[in-house]
Design a protein around this motif. Sequence first.
Motif, PDB file in Angstrom:
ATOM      1  N   ARG A   1     -68.474  22.624 -37.355  1.00  0.00           N
ATOM      2  CA  ARG A   1     -69.559  23.607 -37.324  1.00  0.00           C
ATOM      3  C   ARG A   1     -70.821  22.954 -37.879  1.00  0.00           C
ATOM      4  NH1 ARG A   1     -68.188  28.344 -34.673  1.00  0.00           N
ATOM      5  NH2 ARG A   1     -69.171  29.676 -36.196  1.00  0.00           N
ATOM      6  N   ARG A   2     -71.860  23.728 -38.094  1.00  0.00           N
ATOM      7  CA  ARG A   2     -73.118  23.194 -38.604  1.00  0.00           C
ATOM      8  C   ARG A   2     -73.569  23.968 -39.834  1.00  0.00           C
ATOM      9  NH1 ARG A   2     -71.253  20.554 -35.119  1.00  0.00           N
ATOM     10  NH2 ARG A   2     -72.280  19.726 -33.269  1.00  0.00           N
ATOM     11  N   ARG A   3     -74.278  23.277 -40.683  1.00  0.00           N
ATOM     12  CA  ARG A   3     -74.991  23.901 -41.796  1.00  0.00           C
ATOM     13  C   ARG A   3     -76.468  23.609 -41.564  1.00  0.00           C
ATOM     14  NH1 ARG A   3     -74.851  25.723 -47.209  1.00  0.00           N
ATOM     15  NH2 ARG A   3     -76.720  25.066 -48.331  1.00  0.00           N
ATOM     16  N   VAL A   4     -77.285  24.656 -41.636  1.00  0.00           N
ATOM     17  CA  VAL A   4     -78.720  24.514 -41.431  1.00  0.00           C
ATOM     18  C   VAL A   4     -79.416  24.850 -42.747  1.00  0.00           C
ATOM     19  CG1 VAL A   4     -80.730  25.305 -40.129  1.00  0.00           C
ATOM     20  CG2 VAL A   4     -78.499  25.153 -39.000  1.00  0.00           C
ATOM     21  N   ASP A   5     -80.027  23.829 -43.353  1.00  0.00           N
ATOM     22  CA  ASP A   5     -80.843  24.027 -44.538  1.00  0.00           C
ATOM     23  C   ASP A   5     -82.292  23.970 -44.101  1.00  0.00           C
ATOM     24  OD1 ASP A   5     -79.002  23.897 -47.021  1.00  0.00           O
ATOM     25  OD2 ASP A   5     -78.314  22.255 -45.746  1.00  0.00           O
ATOM     26  N   GLY A   6     -83.125  24.831 -44.661  1.00  0.00           N
ATOM     27  CA  GLY A   6     -84.510  24.856 -44.226  1.00  0.00           C
ATOM     28  C   GLY A   6     -85.479  25.136 -45.341  1.00  0.00           C
ATOM     29  N   TRP A   7     -86.730  24.784 -45.053  1.00  0.00           N
ATOM     30  CA  TRP A   7     -87.828  25.022 -45.959  1.00  0.00           C
ATOM     31  C   TRP A   7     -88.995  25.537 -45.138  1.00  0.00           C
ATOM     32  CZ3 TRP A   7     -84.448  21.102 -45.944  1.00  0.00           C
ATOM     33  CH2 TRP A   7     -83.694  20.903 -47.113  1.00  0.00           C
ATOM     34  N   VAL A   8     -89.624  26.600 -45.605  1.00  0.00           N
ATOM     35  CA  VAL A   8     -90.747  27.220 -44.907  1.00  0.00           C
ATOM     36  C   VAL A   8     -91.886  27.444 -45.889  1.00  0.00           C
ATOM     37  CG1 VAL A   8     -89.311  28.397 -43.200  1.00  0.00           C
ATOM     38  CG2 VAL A   8     -89.900  29.555 -45.309  1.00  0.00           C
TER      39      VAL A   8
ATOM     40  N   ASP B   1     -74.893  28.899 -43.253  1.00  0.00           N
ATOM     41  CA  ASP B   1     -73.609  28.199 -43.231  1.00  0.00           C
ATOM     42  C   ASP B   1     -72.832  28.579 -41.975  1.00  0.00           C
ATOM     43  OD1 ASP B   1     -73.635  26.769 -45.687  1.00  0.00           O
ATOM     44  OD2 ASP B   1     -73.289  28.651 -46.755  1.00  0.00           O
ATOM     45  N   ASP B   2     -71.900  27.714 -41.602  1.00  0.00           N
ATOM     46  CA  ASP B   2     -70.946  28.009 -40.533  1.00  0.00           C
ATOM     47  C   ASP B   2     -71.629  28.417 -39.224  1.00  0.00           C
ATOM     48  OD1 ASP B   2     -68.240  27.989 -39.787  1.00  0.00           O
ATOM     49  OD2 ASP B   2     -68.138  30.179 -39.935  1.00  0.00           O
ATOM     50  N   VAL B   3     -72.600  27.609 -38.793  1.00  0.00           N
ATOM     51  CA  VAL B   3     -73.323  27.860 -37.551  1.00  0.00           C
ATOM     52  C   VAL B   3     -72.587  27.153 -36.411  1.00  0.00           C
ATOM     53  CG1 VAL B   3     -75.519  27.522 -36.329  1.00  0.00           C
ATOM     54  CG2 VAL B   3     -75.514  28.029 -38.788  1.00  0.00           C
ATOM     55  N   ALA B   4     -72.373  27.859 -35.323  1.00  0.00           N
ATOM     56  CA  ALA B   4     -71.689  27.281 -34.166  1.00  0.00           C
ATOM     57  C   ALA B   4     -72.605  26.274 -33.465  1.00  0.00           C
ATOM     58  CB  ALA B   4     -71.303  28.376 -33.179  1.00  0.00           C
ATOM     59  N   PRO B   5     -72.044  25.170 -32.952  1.00  0.00           N
ATOM     60  CA  PRO B   5     -72.871  24.249 -32.175  1.00  0.00           C
ATOM     61  C   PRO B   5     -73.397  24.955 -30.920  1.00  0.00           C
ATOM     62  CG  PRO B   5     -70.692  23.313 -32.622  1.00  0.00           C
ATOM     63  CD  PRO B   5     -70.662  24.737 -33.050  1.00  0.00           C
ATOM     64  N   GLY B   6     -74.588  24.606 -30.504  1.00  0.00           N
ATOM     65  CA  GLY B   6     -75.140  25.193 -29.292  1.00  0.00           C
ATOM     66  C   GLY B   6     -76.630  25.413 -29.379  1.00  0.00           C
TER      67      GLY B   6
END
Length: 150
Positions: A87-94, A123-128
């Motif tokens: 799966r994917r983890r996406v960390d971000g800053w805005v 957390d736990d983001v599906a690929p796509g």
Amino acid sequence: MADADAELFAGIRTAAERFDPPPADLADRAIAAIAVADISREYAMLTLIENAEAPVRSRGDGETTTLQFSDGAASILLHVSRTERGRRRVDGWVDPAAVEVQLTQGERTRTAAPDDQGRFAFDDVAPGLTHVRLVAGGEQKDLLTPHFEV
């Protein structure tokens, strides 16, 4: 409309065309201005920095990707890493003025509220295919990224 009114409007139209005609390129400029406003709202400039130098290892043998989106007024930086489960983890800053961040994949939308420094995570983001909307506060417009692959 009465004949007198039609004659009056025709006279006003003739006088306006003769003494104050619109610029020849007015329609083209108006269309361009509307298109630019729409593009800046719906699409952001995408800068993809993929595997800068060497792949960063995180939680196993996963690769990471860094994406930056900006429309000139707001910006968002995303760090996408692969988890051990695929799966994917996406960390971000805005920008700190952001009220909410929405991550959408197909029909599913997830939301996160950035902290005081503008940081958020999914957390736990599906690929796509994915796109992110930065919901701004005040008079600032929302930032909608183009679709990208996670």
